[in-house]
Scaffold this motif. Structure first.
Motif, PDB file in Angstrom:
ATOM      1  N   MET A  13       0.822  -1.197   0.000  1.00 11.29           N
ATOM      2  CA  MET A  13       0.000   0.000   0.000  1.00 11.29           C
ATOM      3  C   MET A  13       0.863   1.257   0.000  1.00 11.29           C
ATOM      4  O   MET A  13       0.608   2.212  -0.740  1.00 11.29           O
ATOM      5  CB  MET A  13      -0.924  -0.012   1.217  1.00 11.29           C
ATOM      6  N   ALA A  14       1.914   1.260   0.808  1.00  5.48           N
ATOM      7  CA  ALA A  14       2.793   2.422   0.870  1.00  5.48           C
ATOM      8  C   ALA A  14       3.506   2.643  -0.463  1.00  5.48           C
ATOM      9  O   ALA A  14       3.639   3.780  -0.936  1.00  5.48           O
ATOM     10  CB  ALA A  14       3.813   2.250   1.997  1.00  5.48           C
ATOM     11  N   GLN A  15       3.938   1.557  -1.093  1.00  8.28           N
ATOM     12  CA  GLN A  15       4.637   1.696  -2.373  1.00  8.28           C
ATOM     13  C   GLN A  15       3.689   2.185  -3.465  1.00  8.28           C
ATOM     14  O   GLN A  15       4.037   3.070  -4.260  1.00  8.28           O
ATOM     15  CB  GLN A  15       5.257   0.360  -2.774  1.00  8.28           C
ATOM     16  N   ALA A  16       2.479   1.615  -3.527  1.00  8.25           N
ATOM     17  CA  ALA A  16       1.526   2.024  -4.560  1.00  8.25           C
ATOM     18  C   ALA A  16       1.124   3.475  -4.371  1.00  8.25           C
ATOM     19  O   ALA A  16       1.083   4.262  -5.332  1.00  8.25           O
ATOM     20  CB  ALA A  16       0.298   1.120  -4.520  1.00  8.25           C
ATOM     21  N   ALA A  17       0.819   3.875  -3.143  1.00  9.02           N
ATOM     22  CA  ALA A  17       0.371   5.234  -2.888  1.00  9.02           C
ATOM     23  C   ALA A  17       1.497   6.241  -3.092  1.00  9.02           C
ATOM     24  O   ALA A  17       1.279   7.342  -3.605  1.00  9.02           O
ATOM     25  CB  ALA A  17      -0.180   5.341  -1.469  1.00  9.02           C
ATOM     26  N   ALA A  18       2.713   5.864  -2.723  1.00 10.03           N
ATOM     27  CA  ALA A  18       3.837   6.779  -2.875  1.00 10.03           C
ATOM     28  C   ALA A  18       4.153   7.042  -4.335  1.00 10.03           C
ATOM     29  O   ALA A  18       4.735   8.079  -4.685  1.00 10.03           O
ATOM     30  CB  ALA A  18       5.071   6.212  -2.173  1.00 10.03           C
ATOM     31  N   ALA A  19       3.751   6.131  -5.221  1.00 15.57           N
ATOM     32  CA  ALA A  19       4.051   6.266  -6.648  1.00 15.57           C
ATOM     33  C   ALA A  19       2.924   6.949  -7.414  1.00 15.57           C
ATOM     34  O   ALA A  19       2.875   6.887  -8.635  1.00 15.57           O
ATOM     35  CB  ALA A  19       4.313   4.889  -7.253  1.00 15.57           C
ATOM     36  N   ASP A  20       2.006   7.602  -6.712  1.00 15.14           N
ATOM     37  CA  ASP A  20       0.900   8.300  -7.359  1.00 15.14           C
ATOM     38  C   ASP A  20       1.441   9.250  -8.427  1.00 15.14           C
ATOM     39  O   ASP A  20       2.254  10.130  -8.135  1.00 15.14           O
ATOM     40  CB  ASP A  20       0.129   9.086  -6.296  1.00 15.14           C
ATOM     41  N   PRO A  21       1.017   9.104  -9.697  1.00 12.74           N
ATOM     42  CA  PRO A  21       1.594   9.893 -10.771  1.00 12.74           C
ATOM     43  C   PRO A  21       1.204  11.365 -10.733  1.00 12.74           C
ATOM     44  O   PRO A  21       1.774  12.173 -11.435  1.00 12.74           O
ATOM     45  CB  PRO A  21       1.029   9.226 -12.028  1.00 12.74           C
ATOM     46  N   ARG A  22       0.223  11.727  -9.877  1.00 14.03           N
ATOM     47  CA  ARG A  22      -0.214  13.111  -9.854  1.00 14.03           C
ATOM     48  C   ARG A  22       0.504  13.923  -8.788  1.00 14.03           C
ATOM     49  O   ARG A  22       0.054  14.984  -8.377  1.00 14.03           O
ATOM     50  CB  ARG A  22      -1.723  13.165  -9.633  1.00 14.03           C
ATOM     51  N   GLY A  23       1.625  13.401  -8.345  1.00 13.67           N
ATOM     52  CA  GLY A  23       2.437  14.155  -7.410  1.00 13.67           C
ATOM     53  C   GLY A  23       1.797  14.336  -6.041  1.00 13.67           C
ATOM     54  O   GLY A  23       2.134  15.249  -5.308  1.00 13.67           O
ATOM     55  N   ARG A  24       0.844  13.454  -5.713  1.00 11.16           N
ATOM     56  CA  ARG A  24       0.192  13.443  -4.409  1.00 11.16           C
ATOM     57  C   ARG A  24      -0.558  14.737  -4.109  1.00 11.16           C
ATOM     58  O   ARG A  24      -0.766  15.095  -2.964  1.00 11.16           O
ATOM     59  CB  ARG A  24       1.192  13.115  -3.284  1.00 11.16           C
ATOM     60  N   GLN A  25      -0.966  15.499  -5.143  1.00 13.58           N
ATOM     61  CA  GLN A  25      -1.879  16.609  -4.882  1.00 13.58           C
ATOM     62  C   GLN A  25      -3.144  16.077  -4.227  1.00 13.58           C
ATOM     63  O   GLN A  25      -3.678  16.677  -3.305  1.00 13.58           O
ATOM     64  CB  GLN A  25      -2.219  17.335  -6.183  1.00 13.58           C
ATOM     65  N   ASP A  26      -3.635  14.987  -4.737  1.00 14.32           N
ATOM     66  CA  ASP A  26      -4.664  14.193  -4.079  1.00 14.32           C
ATOM     67  C   ASP A  26      -4.127  12.773  -4.040  1.00 14.32           C
ATOM     68  O   ASP A  26      -3.875  12.182  -5.082  1.00 14.32           O
ATOM     69  CB  ASP A  26      -5.977  14.216  -4.860  1.00 14.32           C
ATOM     70  N   LEU A  27      -3.950  12.230  -2.850  1.00 11.97           N
ATOM     71  CA  LEU A  27      -3.487  10.854  -2.743  1.00 11.97           C
ATOM     72  C   LEU A  27      -4.522   9.947  -3.396  1.00 11.97           C
ATOM     73  O   LEU A  27      -5.708   9.999  -3.068  1.00 11.97           O
ATOM     74  CB  LEU A  27      -3.302  10.468  -1.283  1.00 11.97           C
TER      75      LEU A  27
END
Length: 617
Positions: free
Chosen positions: A299-313
């Motif tokens: 979960m941490a790896q998938a969420a950390a790789a969010d392509p939108r730069g984590r503007q919205d997780l």
């Protein structure tokens, strides 16, 4: 009428899943992964594919999961005798109990046994790849048949010959003492599946039974009330885990409706951060920490790789970590009992849901003993979650229920931003973020003040769905469960009374929320997770006897093999929604644990804020 949702049993190899009915028909199978295209989809349309083995004349059936496993045995009784079919998704060996499904051969096994007398049996094999779009070529070969069409080649190992027309079918008589072993194999198109002998198929079956039992023996550590149900629900969560990555899906099906004939039909074959965070806690209770750690790592790896730069997780992912889950409709399928549209993909992946920051931090807090071993990238990511929650908590979002009517200031979302800040302060030393504690503490206090001022409605006498709203919402039951307020606080007690009076049906099961515009037409059933939340909150409020009664009412919604759907139809009590639903089994596990601990005196309303309920040791 199509088979009831509750008439199915789940088979899984921890990579994908099949559903088999009481009548011996496999009506749902996606290969090779949970979210792959279905080969059998009669669940959503009569002609969309199935594989059945059952007596050819009238029969009565009963079934059970073999002890400690998700291998199901269905007994068929006729006027002339009795046969049994044992169904399993081969898991491969389970050395040491820590890798169930890691060596899954991707073979579906069905062993037919004569118990007494003589029984005429009919088998039908009607694969329809691409959700029923493809009518493949069926070729009889020695030892079974091959099926060509779509992205995979299927091989059916069979001890009896099949005749082929629109589908493959066989009729034969089974005598007492006979054992006939069938197996379905699938490989990439262009490859040739290896058909297996009767002995090899039997070996796969016994290996799978043994693998599940080893896993159960190694992992089922829960002791307390409703122990058997908790352990079984833990096995269901394991079955919904995609072994190669550790992702846990919400359910193995798509488009099973929240109301018969309605449009609230969604694809749940993905991994939600929220659902997974709740499941992690349940795995910790019902299984063991290594399962929870594997999921948290994914979960941490998938969420950390969010392509939108984590503007919205991003709130959800494919089982391999895919981000784009664009939704589309399958117009050729009528849907279960005419409930259309049938959807694949889920556009909720585009939504803003601010609660995911708190849920991930709940997971981190539960696994705090693991954090010293985590790499710096994961620790920095977790600290950034707290930063983002603190920066964005004032913004509106679509909320936990993924409404499609616009963003609002949902109380649950604010609460989980408070949770993110709260656990951030508690874990700052482990995250290497001690310098951020003053800011996180200040924001935590600001969120608390905002919730107390804007979430409470004097006229309603309850915490409500959104700031300034009059709508009741069962997600406010989480206020005491995460330690925001004691369950016996006067405001929380009033909220419990309001939810019990206004959001429950005649069975005492709980609706998600009251009347509101959520952007969709049609109704829905009661929600089992919310009912288990009510049981937890009542226990914490000191109403343990009532908590037990609420728990029993929710647990009674399970079918004959202990599986629960997402919702229950008001009036008929029929299972609704995707099936089986991880959320419902998570709710059962967490509520059983909470009620047991409250009853034993280990947990009280005033001690919950230390995080004990969300981090059992």
């Amino acid at each position: 009428m199509q088979t009831a949702i509750g008439d199915y049993a789940l088979l899984s190899d921890c990579r994908t899943a099949a559903l088999v009915s009481k009548g011996g028909s496999i009506d749902w199978l996606c290969v090779p992964c949970f979210d792959s295209r279905a080969v059998f989809a009669r669940l959503l349309g009569e002609g969309a594919g199935h594989w059945s083995i059952a007596p050819s004349a009238g029969f009565e059936s009963s079934r059970v999961y073999l002890d400690g496993s998700l291998v199901v045995r269905t007994s068929f009784r006729t006027t002339g005798g009795e046969v049994a079919v044992t169904d399993a998704f081969a898991t491969g060996p389970n050395e040491g109990g820590h890798a169930l499904g890691a060596e899954a051969p991707q073979v579906l096994v069905r062993v037919l046994q004569g118990i007494r007398g003589d029984v005429d049996v009919e088998a039908q094999f009607a694969p329809r790849p691409e959700y029923g779009l493809v009518h493949p070529l069926l070729i009889p070969v020695e030892g079974g048949m091959r099926c060509h069409g779509g992205p995979h080649t299927l091989g059916l190992s069979s001890p009896v010959p099949f005749e082929v027309d629109d589908c493959a079918h066989a009729r034969f008589t089974v005598h007492a003492g006979d054992r006939l072993a069938f197996a379905l194999h699938f490989v990439q198109a262009g490859q040739t599946p290896r058909l297996r002998s009767q002995g090899e198929i039997e070996d796969l079956l016994w290996e799978t039974i043994g693998a599940w039992r080893v896993w159960s023996d190694q992992h089922e550590r829960y002791q307390g009330m409703w122990e058997d149900q908790v352990h079984h629900s833990g096995r269901v969560l394991q079955a919904l885990t995609y072994r190669p990555s550790g992702a846990i899906i919400a359910a193995p099906t798509t488009s099973l409706p929240e109301a018969v004939g309605g449009p609230r039909n969604w694809d749940y074959r993905y991994a939600w951060v929220r659902d997974g965070s709740f499941a992690l806690n349940a795995l910790w209770v019902a299984a063991c920490p290594d399962e929870a750690v594997a999921f948290f790592d994914w979960m941490a790896q998938a969420a950390a790789a969010d392509p939108r730069g984590r503007q919205d997780l991003q709130i959800m992912f494919g089982v391999r970590g895919e981000c784009d889950l664009t939704e589309r409709e399958l117009g050729h399928l009528p849907g279960w009992r005419g409930s259309s549209p049938v959807r694949i993909g889920n556009d909720a992946w585009r939504q803003r849901q601010l609660d995911v920051y708190g849920e991930l931090m709940c997971s981190a807090h539960r696994l705090r003993s693991y954090l010293p071993r985590a790499d710096t990238t994961t620790l920095h990511f977790l600290a950034s979650l707290v930063d983002t929650a603190c920066q964005r908590w004032r913004e509106p979002d679509e909320g936990i229920w993924e409404v499609r009517s616009g963003r609002r200031h949902f109380v649950y979302s604010k609460l989980m931003c408070w949770v993110a800040a709260h656990h951030g302060v508690q874990l700052a030393g482990l995250l290497g973020a001690e310098d951020r504690v003053p800011v996180w503490s200040r924001v935590r206090d600001e969120i608390r003040a905002a919730i107390e001022e804007h979430a409470w409605n004097d006229d309603v006498g309850a915490y409500t769905q959104a700031f300034g709203s009059r709508v009741l919402d069962s997600s406010t039951l989480m206020l005491p469960l995460v330690g925001f307020t004691p369950a016996d606080d006067p405001r929380m007690l009033s909220t419990l009374r309001a939810i019990t009076e206004h959001l429950t049906d005649d069975r005492g099961l709980v609706h998600r929320y009251g009347a509101m515009d959520d952007g969709l037409t049609g109704g829905e059933g009661t929600f089992l997770l919310c009912t288990f939340w009510l049981a937890e909150a009542l226990a914490l409020a000191g109403e343990v006897d009532e908590a037990e009664r609420v728990f029993e009412r929710a647990a009674a919604a399970a079918n004959d093999v202990g599986l629960m759907a997402e919702e229950v139809a008001v009036g008929s009590g029929e299972a609704l929604g995707n099936f089986p639903q991880a959320f419902s089994h998570v709710g059962l596990i967490n509520a059983a644990w909470m009620i047991s601990r409250v009853k034993s005196g280990e947990i009280t309303a005033r001690s919950i804020a230390d995080g004990t309920a969300f981090c059992p040791d």
